[in-house]
Enzyme design. Structure first.
Site, mmCIF file in Angstrom:
data_model
loop_
_atom_site.group_PDB
_atom_site.id
_atom_site.type_symbol
_atom_site.label_atom_id
_atom_site.label_comp_id
_atom_site.label_asym_id
_atom_site.label_seq_id
_atom_site.Cartn_x
_atom_site.Cartn_y
_atom_site.Cartn_z
ATOM 1 N N ARG A 159 -5.715 2.872 -15.606
ATOM 2 C CA ARG A 159 -5.772 3.508 -14.434
ATOM 3 C C ARG A 159 -6.271 5.096 -14.436
ATOM 4 O O ARG A 159 -7.325 5.396 -13.668
ATOM 5 C CB ARG A 159 -4.385 3.837 -13.817
ATOM 6 C CG ARG A 159 -3.891 2.372 -13.485
ATOM 7 C CD ARG A 159 -2.327 2.621 -12.414
ATOM 8 N NE ARG A 159 -2.911 2.891 -11.297
ATOM 9 C CZ ARG A 159 -2.803 4.027 -10.533
ATOM 10 N NH1 ARG A 159 -2.542 5.323 -11.501
ATOM 11 N NH2 ARG A 159 -3.068 4.225 -9.357
ATOM 12 N N CYS A 205 -13.473 3.003 -28.425
ATOM 13 C CA CYS A 205 -15.001 3.511 -28.533
ATOM 14 C C CYS A 205 -15.573 4.022 -27.111
ATOM 15 O O CYS A 205 -16.658 3.449 -27.034
ATOM 16 C CB CYS A 205 -16.049 2.668 -29.492
ATOM 17 S SG CYS A 205 -15.156 2.278 -31.019
ATOM 18 N N GLY A 227 0.738 -1.223 0.214
ATOM 19 C CA GLY A 227 0.324 -0.026 0.049
ATOM 20 C C GLY A 227 0.933 1.149 -0.082
ATOM 21 O O GLY A 227 0.231 2.347 -0.077
ATOM 22 N N GLU A 264 4.156 -6.456 1.954
ATOM 23 C CA GLU A 264 3.494 -6.797 0.604
ATOM 24 C C GLU A 264 3.730 -5.803 -0.480
ATOM 25 O O GLU A 264 2.519 -5.440 -0.916
ATOM 26 C CB GLU A 264 2.155 -7.475 0.415
ATOM 27 C CG GLU A 264 1.929 -8.789 1.292
ATOM 28 C CD GLU A 264 0.422 -9.264 1.750
ATOM 29 O OE1 GLU A 264 -0.368 -8.511 1.185
ATOM 30 O OE2 GLU A 264 0.452 -10.170 2.356
ATOM 31 N N PRO A 265 4.707 -5.106 -0.573
ATOM 32 C CA PRO A 265 4.943 -3.950 -1.485
ATOM 33 C C PRO A 265 4.636 -4.367 -3.100
ATOM 34 O O PRO A 265 5.296 -5.322 -3.465
ATOM 35 C CB PRO A 265 6.140 -3.464 -1.293
ATOM 36 C CG PRO A 265 6.978 -4.436 -1.032
ATOM 37 C CD PRO A 265 6.072 -5.554 -0.289
ATOM 38 N N GLY A 266 3.755 -3.519 -3.827
ATOM 39 C CA GLY A 266 3.748 -3.876 -5.253
ATOM 40 C C GLY A 266 4.305 -2.393 -5.779
ATOM 41 O O GLY A 266 5.285 -2.391 -6.361
ATOM 42 N N TYR A 281 -9.601 4.984 -12.288
ATOM 43 C CA TYR A 281 -9.753 5.785 -11.338
ATOM 44 C C TYR A 281 -9.418 7.367 -11.120
ATOM 45 O O TYR A 281 -9.127 7.872 -10.301
ATOM 46 C CB TYR A 281 -8.469 5.594 -10.142
ATOM 47 C CG TYR A 281 -8.246 4.001 -10.204
ATOM 48 C CD1 TYR A 281 -9.020 3.196 -9.433
ATOM 49 C CD2 TYR A 281 -7.200 3.177 -10.782
ATOM 50 C CE1 TYR A 281 -8.942 1.675 -9.352
ATOM 51 C CE2 TYR A 281 -6.975 1.722 -10.691
ATOM 52 C CZ TYR A 281 -7.817 1.074 -9.875
ATOM 53 O OH TYR A 281 -7.871 -0.290 -9.752
HETATM 54 N N1 LLP Z 1 -1.345 -6.885 -0.279
HETATM 55 C C1 LLP Z 1 -2.733 -6.785 -0.413
HETATM 56 C C2 LLP Z 1 -3.434 -7.701 0.133
HETATM 57 C C3 LLP Z 1 -3.326 -6.274 -1.759
HETATM 58 O O1 LLP Z 1 -4.701 -6.288 -2.018
HETATM 59 C C4 LLP Z 1 -2.521 -5.501 -2.579
HETATM 60 C C5 LLP Z 1 -3.204 -4.441 -3.550
HETATM 61 C C6 LLP Z 1 -0.951 -5.216 -2.274
HETATM 62 C C7 LLP Z 1 -0.532 -6.098 -1.090
HETATM 63 C C8 LLP Z 1 -0.144 -4.391 -2.948
HETATM 64 O O2 LLP Z 1 -0.283 -3.101 -2.883
HETATM 65 P P1 LLP Z 1 0.505 -2.065 -3.348
HETATM 66 O O3 LLP Z 1 1.786 -1.983 -2.648
HETATM 67 O O4 LLP Z 1 0.729 -2.284 -4.995
HETATM 68 O O5 LLP Z 1 -0.047 -0.573 -3.182
HETATM 69 N N2 LLP Z 1 -5.156 -1.362 -9.263
HETATM 70 C C9 LLP Z 1 -5.157 -0.274 -8.358
HETATM 71 C C10 LLP Z 1 -4.316 -0.956 -7.177
HETATM 72 C C11 LLP Z 1 -5.005 -2.020 -6.699
HETATM 73 C C12 LLP Z 1 -4.394 -2.750 -5.401
HETATM 74 C C13 LLP Z 1 -4.955 -3.834 -4.842
HETATM 75 N N3 LLP Z 1 -4.353 -4.400 -3.726
HETATM 76 C C14 LLP Z 1 -4.445 0.913 -8.924
HETATM 77 O O6 LLP Z 1 -3.957 0.773 -10.146
HETATM 78 O O7 LLP Z 1 -4.253 1.627 -8.413
#
Ligand code: LLP
Length: 434
Positions: free
Chosen positions: A333, A364, A254, A294-296, A337
């Site tokens: 995105r 379209c 997050g 859990e960073p993404g 959003y």
């Molecule tokens: N862990 C869990 C349980 C999650 O649900 C998520 C993201 C993450 C980790 C990773 O979060 P991050 O570090 O990437 O913020 N599609 C949206 C974001 C959806 C996130 C869903 N869960 C966007 O493009 O902003």
């Protein structure tokens, strides 16, 4: 060697270099224009160096406690990126059988550092994860706990579990990606946690291992993370007192990134990461636990751009449009959003003036836009644009809407370029249909 300038330093991986009086945007040592000529557009371009740098910066921020970064595969699930992060010691966070298989392809060792999140795991997915020997299932309901106990019995493998608790904290972000409030579908209420942990402890095919939490995504203040962690730490102490072996605390993902046109995002990361680490580690003082993260987005977001070409310029009355060859199916995105992504020309010609334009795709739908009324340097048909910070939730959210093949993905390292996913073909798209 062309001279480097710091005209735009969103990430040191993507910067302009001067060549014969024009400034060309590069990914590491490779001009993006060269990639477009060779591989076509739209194309996702990722920087190895940026992904590595970001992983390291986050990892080092947590150095003083036992921890593992479990990269959230959903942000960008390209196998080459997963391999790159695995080599740096990353574990993984998966939410489906598909993501689990991707991690399996990366290596068996990677599975041992994998957590399985998600509100709707199926029996099949559970079986696969049990056989794979993952680190922990993050359970989100009592029914799911019962099903997992049943499957574990059948597969004859004890299931390591945590409950994902819903801490009921407010995290300022887009409502679609905020998850830590009572009204959201995620996790189990804090008030039910003690009862659920007791119920889990009675199941001989479950092994209680930890607690997990995740309050949302693109959160740019560290305060809600700290608040959530304080509640989780309190619960951990209570559970430990009651004899549950809480060894892992999974703080979820997050951490947000800066999508605006601020300078020096990379330099900022170590500062943000330090504050983030402080917020998470503080409440855990005195607890002998291993922290999982859990960073993404914070790892791969700024490490990728979507490269696209201007097809047409048009004017409807006073309104100017640049129609590009990428669309909402490639990068959702902005449409979904209303997200802001910085968009820059690949070639900067100075002194050409600026104009406000909508940058739109060929799909379209009126919602098919990347930017509205955006002040851009004057554009010409055929110009290349880079949509920045598209490394996370870009390709992983892409679809085939309008029967559009998904873009090629390129991974750059220094002067080298690898095609890490081929451009899809129209033939391939229809092959599943009779
Ligand atoms: N862990 C869990 C349980 C999650 O649900 C998520 C993201 C993450 C980790 C990773 O979060 P991050 O570090 O990437 O913020 N599609 C949206 C974001 C959806 C996130 C869903 N869960 C966007 O493009 O902003």
């Amino acid at each position: 060697m062309p001279k480097q300038t710091n005209l735009i330093v969103r990430s040191p991986a993507f910067l302009y270099r001067e060549a014969k009086k024009v400034f060309e945007l590069h990914c590491e040592q490779v001009p993006l224009a060269k990639l477009a000529a060779r591989f076509g557009t739209p194309a996702y371009v990722y920087s190895t160096q940026a992904a590595q740098f970001r992983f390291k910066a986050l990892d080092q921020a947590f150095d003083r406690v036992p921890h593992t970064l479990c990269y959230s595969v959903k942000a960008n699930s390209n196998l080459s990126l997963l391999r790159l992060l695995h080599k740096m010691g990353s574990g993984f966070d998966v939410v489906s059988g598909g993501e689990l298989e991707r991690v399996a392809q990366v290596g068996r060792r990677a599975l041992q550092n994998t957590v399985f999140s998600g509100v709707g795991k199926t029996a099949d997915e559970m079986d696969t994860a049990l056989r794979a020997g993952i680190l922990m299932f993050n359970l989100e309901s009592e029914s799911e706990m019962r099903l997992l106990a049943e499957r574990a019995h059948r597969v004859k493998k004890k299931a390591p579990v945590a409950f994902r608790v819903n801490p009921d904290v407010v995290a300022e972000t887009h409502p679609y990606i905020s998850t830590g409030l009572r009204e959201h579908k995620f996790g189990v209420p804090m008030a039910d946690a003690l009862r659920l942990y007791s119920a889990a402890a009675e199941q001989c095919w479950l092994e209680v291992r930890g607690i997990s939490v995740h309050i949302g995504s693109q959160i740019t203040s560290v305060q809600p993370f700290g608040e959530a962690m304080a509640r989780v730490a309190e619960l951990a102490r209570e559970l430990l007192n009651r004899g549950h072996a809480i060894r892992y605390i999974d703080s979820g993902g997050g951490l947000g990134i800066c999508y605006g046109n601020g300078q020096g995002v990379e330099q900022e990361l170590s500062v943000t990461a330090a504050a983030y680490a402080q917020a998470l580690i503080g409440p855990l003082r005195g607890l002998d636990v291993h922290l999982l993260l859990e960073p993404g987005r914070s790892i791969v977001g700024p490490a990728g751009v979507l490269l696209t070409r201007v097809l047409y310029l048009k004017k409807n009355g006073e309104k100017r449009f640049a129609v590009v060859d990428a669309a909402m199916n490639d990068l959702l995105r902005p449409s979904l959003y209303n997200a802001y992504h910085e968009i820059v020309p690949v070639e900067r010609r100075d002194g050409t003036g600026t104009a406000k334009v909508d940058i739109v795709g060929p799909i379209c739908e009126t919602g098919d836009f990347f930017a509205r009324d955006r002040k851009m340097p004057s554009l010409e048909e055929g110009d290349l644009l880079a949509i920045l910070d598209a490394g996370a939730y870009g390709m992983s959210l892409a679809s085939n809407y309008n029967s559009r093949p998904r873009p090629v993905e390129l991974l750059v390292q220094g002067k080298k370029v690898k095609v890490v996913r081929k451009r899809e073909s129209i033939k391939g798209l229809i092959a599943y249909e009779k």
